[in-house]
Design a protein around this motif. Structure first.
Motif, PDB file in Angstrom:
ATOM      1  N   LYS A  44       0.813  -1.209   0.000  1.00  0.00           N
ATOM      2  CA  LYS A  44       0.000   0.000   0.000  1.00  0.00           C
ATOM      3  C   LYS A  44       0.849   1.264   0.000  1.00  0.00           C
ATOM      4  O   LYS A  44       0.336   2.346  -0.140  1.00  0.00           O
ATOM      5  N   LYS A  45       2.166   1.121   0.151  1.00  0.00           N
ATOM      6  CA  LYS A  45       3.038   2.289   0.128  1.00  0.00           C
ATOM      7  C   LYS A  45       3.040   2.888  -1.261  1.00  0.00           C
ATOM      8  O   LYS A  45       2.996   2.178  -2.260  1.00  0.00           O
ATOM      9  N   PRO A  46       3.130   4.208  -1.345  1.00  0.00           N
ATOM     10  CA  PRO A  46       3.168   4.841  -2.659  1.00  0.00           C
ATOM     11  C   PRO A  46       4.490   4.595  -3.358  1.00  0.00           C
ATOM     12  O   PRO A  46       5.517   4.392  -2.721  1.00  0.00           O
ATOM     13  N   LEU A  47       4.462   4.629  -4.681  1.00  0.00           N
ATOM     14  CA  LEU A  47       5.685   4.512  -5.472  1.00  0.00           C
ATOM     15  C   LEU A  47       6.368   5.871  -5.497  1.00  0.00           C
ATOM     16  O   LEU A  47       5.725   6.889  -5.605  1.00  0.00           O
ATOM     17  N   SER A  48       7.665   5.871  -5.418  1.00  0.00           N
ATOM     18  CA  SER A  48       8.394   7.123  -5.501  1.00  0.00           C
ATOM     19  C   SER A  48       9.854   6.862  -5.802  1.00  0.00           C
ATOM     20  O   SER A  48      10.471   6.037  -5.146  1.00  0.00           O
ATOM     21  N   PRO A  49      10.432   7.571  -6.746  1.00  0.00           N
ATOM     22  CA  PRO A  49      11.850   7.406  -7.023  1.00  0.00           C
ATOM     23  C   PRO A  49      12.727   7.907  -5.881  1.00  0.00           C
ATOM     24  O   PRO A  49      13.907   7.654  -5.834  1.00  0.00           O
ATOM     25  N   ALA A  84      12.399  -0.821 -14.269  1.00  0.00           N
ATOM     26  CA  ALA A  84      11.544  -0.613 -13.099  1.00  0.00           C
ATOM     27  C   ALA A  84      11.540   0.856 -12.696  1.00  0.00           C
ATOM     28  O   ALA A  84      10.479   1.429 -12.414  1.00  0.00           O
ATOM     29  N   MET A  85      12.708   1.485 -12.691  1.00  0.00           N
ATOM     30  CA  MET A  85      12.789   2.904 -12.329  1.00  0.00           C
ATOM     31  C   MET A  85      12.028   3.759 -13.327  1.00  0.00           C
ATOM     32  O   MET A  85      11.338   4.705 -12.950  1.00  0.00           O
ATOM     33  N   ARG A  86      12.126   3.427 -14.599  1.00  0.00           N
ATOM     34  CA  ARG A  86      11.382   4.185 -15.621  1.00  0.00           C
ATOM     35  C   ARG A  86       9.876   4.110 -15.374  1.00  0.00           C
ATOM     36  O   ARG A  86       9.166   5.108 -15.477  1.00  0.00           O
ATOM     37  N   LEU A  87       9.387   2.912 -15.075  1.00  0.00           N
ATOM     38  CA  LEU A  87       7.949   2.759 -14.821  1.00  0.00           C
ATOM     39  C   LEU A  87       7.528   3.509 -13.566  1.00  0.00           C
ATOM     40  O   LEU A  87       6.477   4.141 -13.543  1.00  0.00           O
ATOM     41  N   ILE A  88       8.334   3.444 -12.529  1.00  0.00           N
ATOM     42  CA  ILE A  88       8.007   4.148 -11.284  1.00  0.00           C
ATOM     43  C   ILE A  88       7.987   5.655 -11.522  1.00  0.00           C
ATOM     44  O   ILE A  88       7.073   6.353 -11.074  1.00  0.00           O
ATOM     45  N   TYR A 100       9.618   3.573  -2.086  1.00  0.00           N
ATOM     46  CA  TYR A 100       9.272   2.283  -2.661  1.00  0.00           C
ATOM     47  C   TYR A 100      10.551   1.625  -3.140  1.00  0.00           C
ATOM     48  O   TYR A 100      11.391   2.278  -3.759  1.00  0.00           O
ATOM     49  N   ASP A 101      10.725   0.370  -2.864  1.00  0.00           N
ATOM     50  CA  ASP A 101      11.949  -0.346  -3.207  1.00  0.00           C
ATOM     51  C   ASP A 101      11.922  -0.736  -4.681  1.00  0.00           C
ATOM     52  O   ASP A 101      11.171  -1.621  -5.088  1.00  0.00           O
ATOM     53  N   VAL A 102      12.756  -0.082  -5.456  1.00  0.00           N
ATOM     54  CA  VAL A 102      12.828  -0.341  -6.898  1.00  0.00           C
ATOM     55  C   VAL A 102      13.244  -1.781  -7.167  1.00  0.00           C
ATOM     56  O   VAL A 102      12.714  -2.434  -8.068  1.00  0.00           O
ATOM     57  N   ALA A 103      14.175  -2.295  -6.373  1.00  0.00           N
ATOM     58  CA  ALA A 103      14.636  -3.672  -6.558  1.00  0.00           C
ATOM     59  C   ALA A 103      13.490  -4.662  -6.350  1.00  0.00           C
ATOM     60  O   ALA A 103      13.352  -5.634  -7.094  1.00  0.00           O
ATOM     61  N   TYR A 104      12.649  -4.411  -5.353  1.00  0.00           N
ATOM     62  CA  TYR A 104      11.503  -5.289  -5.111  1.00  0.00           C
ATOM     63  C   TYR A 104      10.536  -5.234  -6.291  1.00  0.00           C
ATOM     64  O   TYR A 104      10.062  -6.261  -6.776  1.00  0.00           O
ATOM     65  N   GLN A 156      12.035  -7.114  -9.261  1.00  0.00           N
ATOM     66  CA  GLN A 156      11.988  -8.568  -9.059  1.00  0.00           C
ATOM     67  C   GLN A 156      10.561  -9.087  -9.167  1.00  0.00           C
ATOM     68  O   GLN A 156      10.315 -10.121  -9.785  1.00  0.00           O
ATOM     69  N   LYS A 157       9.630  -8.368  -8.589  1.00  0.00           N
ATOM     70  CA  LYS A 157       8.216  -8.772  -8.600  1.00  0.00           C
ATOM     71  C   LYS A 157       7.697  -8.948 -10.028  1.00  0.00           C
ATOM     72  O   LYS A 157       6.927  -9.861 -10.318  1.00  0.00           O
ATOM     73  N   HIS A 158       8.166  -8.068 -10.930  1.00  0.00           N
ATOM     74  CA  HIS A 158       7.663  -8.088 -12.301  1.00  0.00           C
ATOM     75  C   HIS A 158       8.672  -8.617 -13.319  1.00  0.00           C
ATOM     76  O   HIS A 158       8.397  -8.602 -14.522  1.00  0.00           O
ATOM     77  N   GLY A 159       9.832  -9.075 -12.859  1.00  0.00           N
ATOM     78  CA  GLY A 159      10.838  -9.623 -13.767  1.00  0.00           C
ATOM     79  C   GLY A 159      11.451  -8.579 -14.677  1.00  0.00           C
ATOM     80  O   GLY A 159      11.726  -8.849 -15.848  1.00  0.00           O
ATOM     81  N   LEU A 160      11.659  -7.379 -14.146  1.00  0.00           N
ATOM     82  CA  LEU A 160      12.207  -6.271 -14.924  1.00  0.00           C
ATOM     83  C   LEU A 160      13.643  -5.979 -14.517  1.00  0.00           C
ATOM     84  O   LEU A 160      14.068  -6.338 -13.421  1.00  0.00           O
ATOM     85  N   SER A 161      14.351  -5.271 -15.375  1.00  0.00           N
ATOM     86  CA  SER A 161      15.664  -4.764 -14.979  1.00  0.00           C
ATOM     87  C   SER A 161      15.427  -3.574 -14.043  1.00  0.00           C
ATOM     88  O   SER A 161      14.340  -2.976 -14.035  1.00  0.00           O
ATOM     89  N   LEU A 162      16.440  -3.223 -13.281  1.00  0.00           N
ATOM     90  CA  LEU A 162      16.309  -2.067 -12.386  1.00  0.00           C
ATOM     91  C   LEU A 162      16.043  -0.791 -13.180  1.00  0.00           C
ATOM     92  O   LEU A 162      15.250   0.057 -12.769  1.00  0.00           O
ATOM     93  N   LYS A 163      16.686  -0.678 -14.330  1.00  0.00           N
ATOM     94  CA  LYS A 163      16.507   0.502 -15.180  1.00  0.00           C
ATOM     95  C   LYS A 163      15.051   0.620 -15.652  1.00  0.00           C
ATOM     96  O   LYS A 163      14.452   1.692 -15.581  1.00  0.00           O
TER      97      LYS A 163
END
Length: 60
Positions: free
Chosen positions: A12-17, A37-41, A21-25, A28-35
């Protein structure tokens, strides 16, 4: 054994760069690269549901 009540509270925590919000989590949750994942966030700001939906579409 992990406490099942902890995960829903974390999701329930908000996403934020800026670190609320843990970008690594998310990656991993969605099978994305860190790069990716950060773009989506960054694109979806604090809307976790929108970021999750975008991550689902990212693979298709």
């Amino acid at each position: 054994m992990s406490n099942p009540k902890v995960r829903p509270a974390l999701e329930k925590k908000p996403l934020s760069p800026r670190g609320s919000y843990d970008v690594a989590y998310f990656a991993q949750k969605h099978g994305l690269s860190l790069k990716d994942a950060m773009r989506l966030i960054k694109a979806h700001g604090s809307d976790r549901d929108a970021a999750d939906r975008a991550a689902q579409r990212f693979h298709h």
